[in-house]
Design a protein around this motif. Structure first.
Motif, short mmCIF file in Angstrom:
data_model
loop_
_atom_site.label_atom_id
_atom_site.label_comp_id
_atom_site.label_asym_id
_atom_site.label_seq_id
_atom_site.Cartn_x
_atom_site.Cartn_y
_atom_site.Cartn_z
N ASP A 1 -5.32 38.72 115.98
CA ASP A 1 -4.37 38.33 117.22
C ASP A 1 -3.52 39.53 116.31
O ASP A 1 -3.14 40.05 117.64
N ASN A 2 -3.23 40.39 115.50
CA ASN A 2 -2.75 41.12 115.35
C ASN A 2 -3.22 42.81 116.12
O ASN A 2 -2.27 43.22 116.89
N HIS A 3 -4.08 43.06 116.02
CA HIS A 3 -4.93 43.80 116.65
C HIS A 3 -4.77 43.95 117.63
O HIS A 3 -4.65 44.74 118.45
N ILE A 4 -5.12 42.66 118.30
CA ILE A 4 -4.48 42.77 120.14
C ILE A 4 -3.80 42.76 120.44
O ILE A 4 -3.25 43.56 121.36
N ARG A 5 -2.71 41.84 119.75
CA ARG A 5 -1.47 42.87 119.63
C ARG A 5 -0.52 43.89 119.91
O ARG A 5 -0.31 44.43 121.18
N ASN A 6 -0.96 44.45 118.46
CA ASN A 6 -1.13 46.08 119.14
C ASN A 6 -1.52 46.63 119.44
O ASN A 6 -1.15 47.83 120.33
N VAL B 1 -9.11 33.60 125.89
CA VAL B 1 -8.04 32.46 125.26
C VAL B 1 -7.17 32.04 126.54
O VAL B 1 -6.90 30.96 126.15
N PHE B 2 -6.74 32.49 127.37
CA PHE B 2 -6.01 32.33 128.15
C PHE B 2 -7.05 31.40 129.34
O PHE B 2 -6.98 30.26 129.76
N LEU C 1 -10.61 32.10 119.80
CA LEU C 1 -11.40 33.65 119.01
C LEU C 1 -11.56 33.10 117.50
O LEU C 1 -12.53 33.74 117.15
N THR C 2 -10.62 32.45 117.36
CA THR C 2 -11.29 31.59 115.44
C THR C 2 -12.52 31.02 115.62
O THR C 2 -13.01 31.32 114.00
N HIS C 3 -12.18 30.02 116.15
CA HIS C 3 -14.13 29.57 116.41
C HIS C 3 -15.04 30.35 116.96
O HIS C 3 -16.20 30.34 116.38
#
Length: 445
Positions: A87-92, A51-52, A60-62
């Protein structure tokens, strides 16, 4: 963790950088058990980094959509991901990971740039390598906070929470590129009652990296906050020279001695006239040696220089002064001042770029309760570093950046192309972009 062994030239290429990140992720702390282990930590790390790197929040959505329709995606071919976590999995998954787990990527890149001679183009002032230190905030909120935040209770009521990081970068007077080094985060320190601050973080960085950089002829640059005796003594004991902004308001003893010397005619002064287009400016330099940095018998003695630039109409367009360890004489004062002024590249070429040119450093990508905010900020810094490395070492990447009018335009092309097309490698993506621009030039004729 043993980093993959590659040559310095290979270490600067994107596939090897991705391989290193994957290897680093295997040593991340992971307390999951049983069915909770669906996604690999490598995929969480590379997903956040993608993403960065692409400067595309919806990358990631695409790629999920592309994978569903084509059975492959750029997340897989470019970034080596097996699965794409939410996204939530990545953050966790990344919240328990301290940013220091990523620092070997900065170290290997720096050594590779040095071993391939890239850092030679940055050297100035008798072959010195300039490293600028500065702090910048990357999170400010009155509501969102974590145990790592700096807490400020305001006199008029209310509390604010911030995250700040010291971002050392290699700068040069010769060009605008900057090379980010390992950051040092302002965070609560074990065993310390006082809140952490930029000065303390800078002290920790100098102590931590003195052994690595001291033999490379390094001069540290910083604003007036850094030209205090404890910091200067730390720099000297670490084996560094320095050129630091030195203001009268915070260095009364130095400027009192300077005034005494001026009255006796022992402050050296000379002027030069220069032209910028149709305008004429006069640069007046003053310098003196062995001035006390502070009052008292234990004062550190430093050398001092000043530049005042005025227009033909007598208006001051620039005025600043520096304390330095470098010996001063009429033949090098202008170069020393120029090196000191290069400190601004950490603000304009690094911190402001990260905040306003597509990296969105101050955006809340995820705060977490432990390390998430700092780790995501580190991945953002790493993406900027690898973009810089490609511009320095990859002819196709550099040609594209030169052809396209702005950094923003370049990444707009990357975002659109990776949304609709699958590429087998970063090289294939860049070649596709360059061939498209070349066709456009021929068609326009």
């Amino acid at each position: 963790m043993a980093c993959p062994v590659v040559s310095p030239q290979q270490a600067l290429r994107m596939p090897e950088q991705i391989a290193l990140l994957r290897a680093l992720a295997r040593d991340f702390p992971d307390n999951r058990t049983g069915k909770n282990c669906t996604y690999r930590l490598e995929d969480a790390l590379l997903g956040a980094f993608s993403v960065f790197y692409t400067q595309c929040p919806s990358f990631l959505t695409h790629q999920i959509a592309m994978s569903e329709t084509r059975g492959m995606s750029n997340a897989q071919t470019l970034f080596g991901m097996r699965d794409i976590p939410s996204d939530n999995h990545i953050r966790n998954l990344l919240d328990p990971v301290a940013p220091q787990h990523l620092y070997p990527a900065f170290e290997r890149t720096f050594h590779a740039l040095n071993d391939t001679g890239q850092l030679d183009t940055f050297r100035t002032v008798d072959g010195q390598l300039l490293i600028a230190l500065d702090g910048t905030s990357y999170h400010q909120s009155h509501a969102i906070h974590c145990p790592q935040c700096t807490v400020t209770a305001h006199k008029k009521g209310g509390t604010s929470y911030t995250h700040t990081v010291v971002t050392p970068v290699v700068v040069s007077t010769a060009h605008n590129h900057v090379i980010p080094l390992e950051p040092e985060f302002v965070t609560p320190q074990d065993g310390h009652a006082k809140q952490d601050c930029e000065s303390a973080a800078a002290h920790r960085w100098i102590t931590a990296y003195a052994e690595r950089y001291r033999n490379l002829q390094v001069t540290l640059l910083g604003d007036d906050l850094y030209s205090r005796q404890p910091m200067c003594e730390e720099m000297l004991s670490a084996g560094f020279d320095f050129i630091l902004v030195c203001k009268p308001a915070s260095h009364a003893a130095l400027y009192a001695e300077l005034e005494r010397r001026e009255n006796t005619g022992t402050v050296s002064t000379f002027s030069r006239t220069r032209r910028e287009g149709k305008k004429t400016f006069t640069d007046t330099y003053r310098f003196a040696e062995s001035l006390p940095l502070r009052a008292g018998k234990e004062a550190l003695m430093v050398n001092w220089c000043e530049l005042k630039s005025t227009s033909a109409e007598g208006k001051t367009v620039y005025h600043n002064a520096f304390a330095t360890t470098h010996t001063l004489h009429p033949g090098n004062v202008a170069e020393i001042v120029k090196a000191g002024r290069a400190r601004w590249r950490i603000e304009n070429g690094h911190n402001n770029t990260l905040k306003t040119k597509g990296y969105h450093l101050s955006h809340n990508f995820g705060h977490g309760q432990k390390y998430l905010s700092a780790t995501l900020a580190t991945l953002n810094l790493l993406a900027f570093l690898l973009h810089t490395v490609q511009e320095l070492t990859d002819f196709t990447y550099r040609t594209l950046r030169d052809r396209l009018p702005t950094r923003k335009a370049f990444f707009e092309h990357v975002r659109v192309l990776t949304q609709y097309h699958g590429f087998e490698s970063f090289a294939a993506l860049l070649e596709f972009m360059l061939s498209g621009l070349n066709r456009g030039r021929r068609d326009s004729g």
